[in-house]
Design an enzyme around this catalytic site. Sequence first.
Site, PDB file in Angstrom:
ATOM      1  N   TYR A  46      34.636   8.715  15.923  1.00 11.96           N
ATOM      2  CA  TYR A  46      35.134   8.772  14.563  1.00 11.96           C
ATOM      3  C   TYR A  46      35.570  10.031  14.066  1.00 11.96           C
ATOM      4  O   TYR A  46      36.072  10.265  12.948  1.00 11.96           O
ATOM      5  CB  TYR A  46      33.998   8.159  13.559  1.00 11.96           C
TER       6      TYR A  46
ATOM      7  N   LYS B  79      24.508   3.456  24.007  1.00  9.26           N
ATOM      8  CA  LYS B  79      25.192   2.794  25.129  1.00  9.26           C
ATOM      9  C   LYS B  79      25.078   3.829  26.318  1.00  9.26           C
ATOM     10  O   LYS B  79      26.005   4.026  27.057  1.00  9.26           O
ATOM     11  CB  LYS B  79      26.486   2.433  24.598  1.00  9.26           C
TER      12      LYS B  79
ATOM     13  N   ASP C 129      23.840  -3.273  22.946  1.00  7.18           N
ATOM     14  CA  ASP C 129      23.896  -4.749  23.058  1.00  7.18           C
ATOM     15  C   ASP C 129      22.802  -5.543  22.912  1.00  7.18           C
ATOM     16  O   ASP C 129      22.460  -6.575  22.258  1.00  7.18           O
ATOM     17  CB  ASP C 129      24.848  -5.046  24.116  1.00  7.18           C
TER      18      ASP C 129
ATOM     19  N   ASP D 280      28.074   1.910  12.325  1.00  8.96           N
ATOM     20  CA  ASP D 280      28.793   1.361  11.436  1.00  8.96           C
ATOM     21  C   ASP D 280      28.766  -0.233  11.762  1.00  8.96           C
ATOM     22  O   ASP D 280      28.774  -0.994  10.800  1.00  8.96           O
ATOM     23  CB  ASP D 280      30.243   1.666  11.912  1.00  8.96           C
TER      24      ASP D 280
END
Length: 422
Positions: free
Chosen positions: A151, A221, A286, A310
């Site tokens: 971002y 991740k 995940d 987000d």
Amino acid sequence: MNKPENVTLAGGKLQVPAFPIIPFIAGDGIGPEIWLAAKKVFDQAVTRVYGNSRKVIWQELLAGEVAFKETGHWLPEKTINSLKQHLVAIKGPLTTPIGQGHRSLNVALRQELDLFACVRPVAYFPGVPSPVKFPEKVAMTVFRENTEDIYAGIDFAAGTTGATELLELLTQQHQLAKVRFPKSSAFAIKPVSKEGSIRLVKAAIQYAIDYHLPRVTLVHKGNIMKQTEGSFKKWGYQAAAFFGNQVFTSEEFAKIKLKKGLAAANEAQTEAIKEKKIFVNDLIADNFFQQSLLHPEKFSVIATLNLNGDYISDALAAQVGGIGISPGANINYQSRQAIFEATHGTAPEFAGKNKLNPTSLILSGVMMFEYLGWQPVADLIRSVVKQALFKQHVTIDFARQLPTAVELSTSDFADYLVTLMQ
Ligand code: NAD
């Protein structure tokens, strides 16, 4: 003396006068109508709790479409300076300008003021329609890193000089083979720093300590993006080490297990829980999404990077009734600069219709009053919101899902909350 004064900082602590000047940005789209509703509730709650001895002196700042029409700038310098000067502010949603070179105003504000933590408490209010079976098990606060990650806005469109130069660098670094279609690829850079990660995780752990919450989970991740998300995890555990024996981490658990076996590790964890230590663990993003639906009771504070945060914030909000009632804040816990904000967008198709839910902004105000140390005001507002939702006196977003609800307009919902304060 009823003199309006600025909120200031002394010895790392906020100094809040009896008549603090708090800037607000009403926002675009439905912003002005939800702001009016929220302001009414805030003012009434302060009066109910403190009589005439305290009052917020609201100061309007320009940003978004109104600012652009009046000044030619979406985010005028004067607004930024005033936010810096007053430390604490509140805002409605802002339109994201369309066209080249315009970033989201919210992202710009967060970076400009270095508001590194986006704090989103997600909790269920009985009576609110929810798509899950046990929404009452969802009680989490998300700490999303707000200034880094993909971002940061370092983007190169396909075929531009930037993209070509980046391809040259990748060639030198023997990485080009990893780019499937080099000539037509666009690129974005994902900066994740040690300082940025550590300050975010420290803030999350401190929050867990302050609010007596049992667990902080680092969501990442790192299994795939080893150098960015993987480092976030590593630095997150380093941040935990600053808290000494106030925390017990899954790394400590693993070490004990390796040396002395599972029983000993479980015993150490049970001991840590008894001593009210914060348990710090980590989870791949995940898996977190899955677990947060299946076993939301396993989580209390989540610390994560910008993009994960987000998605996670809105996904969790959906479990407890959606973005119409989820509050948020952007905070720099070092400078104490903070902006409290509605988490939804401007919903332009509803602008001026006096229909949508002002609760996201109202509960963001609750967070603001807590931050200012006006806890009784925060408690009063939260309690009337809870009562209204339980009695199903709600705006259209909930009313259409609840056959027996009383549907109220935005302004009538605010009036109803004020009535409940009597
Ligand atoms: P949005 O959040 O404005 O609206 C999506 C839908 O959510 C609406 O159609 C409505 O059904 C529902 N909704 C939104 N606010 C609600 C409320 N208070 N009560 C009940 N239901 C509500 O998202 P969008 O349409 O994708 O974005 C519109 C504009 O807002 C864009 O310019 C976007 O960039 C901007 N935006 C701003 C912020 C912010 O200022 N923090 C956040 C998100 C989007």
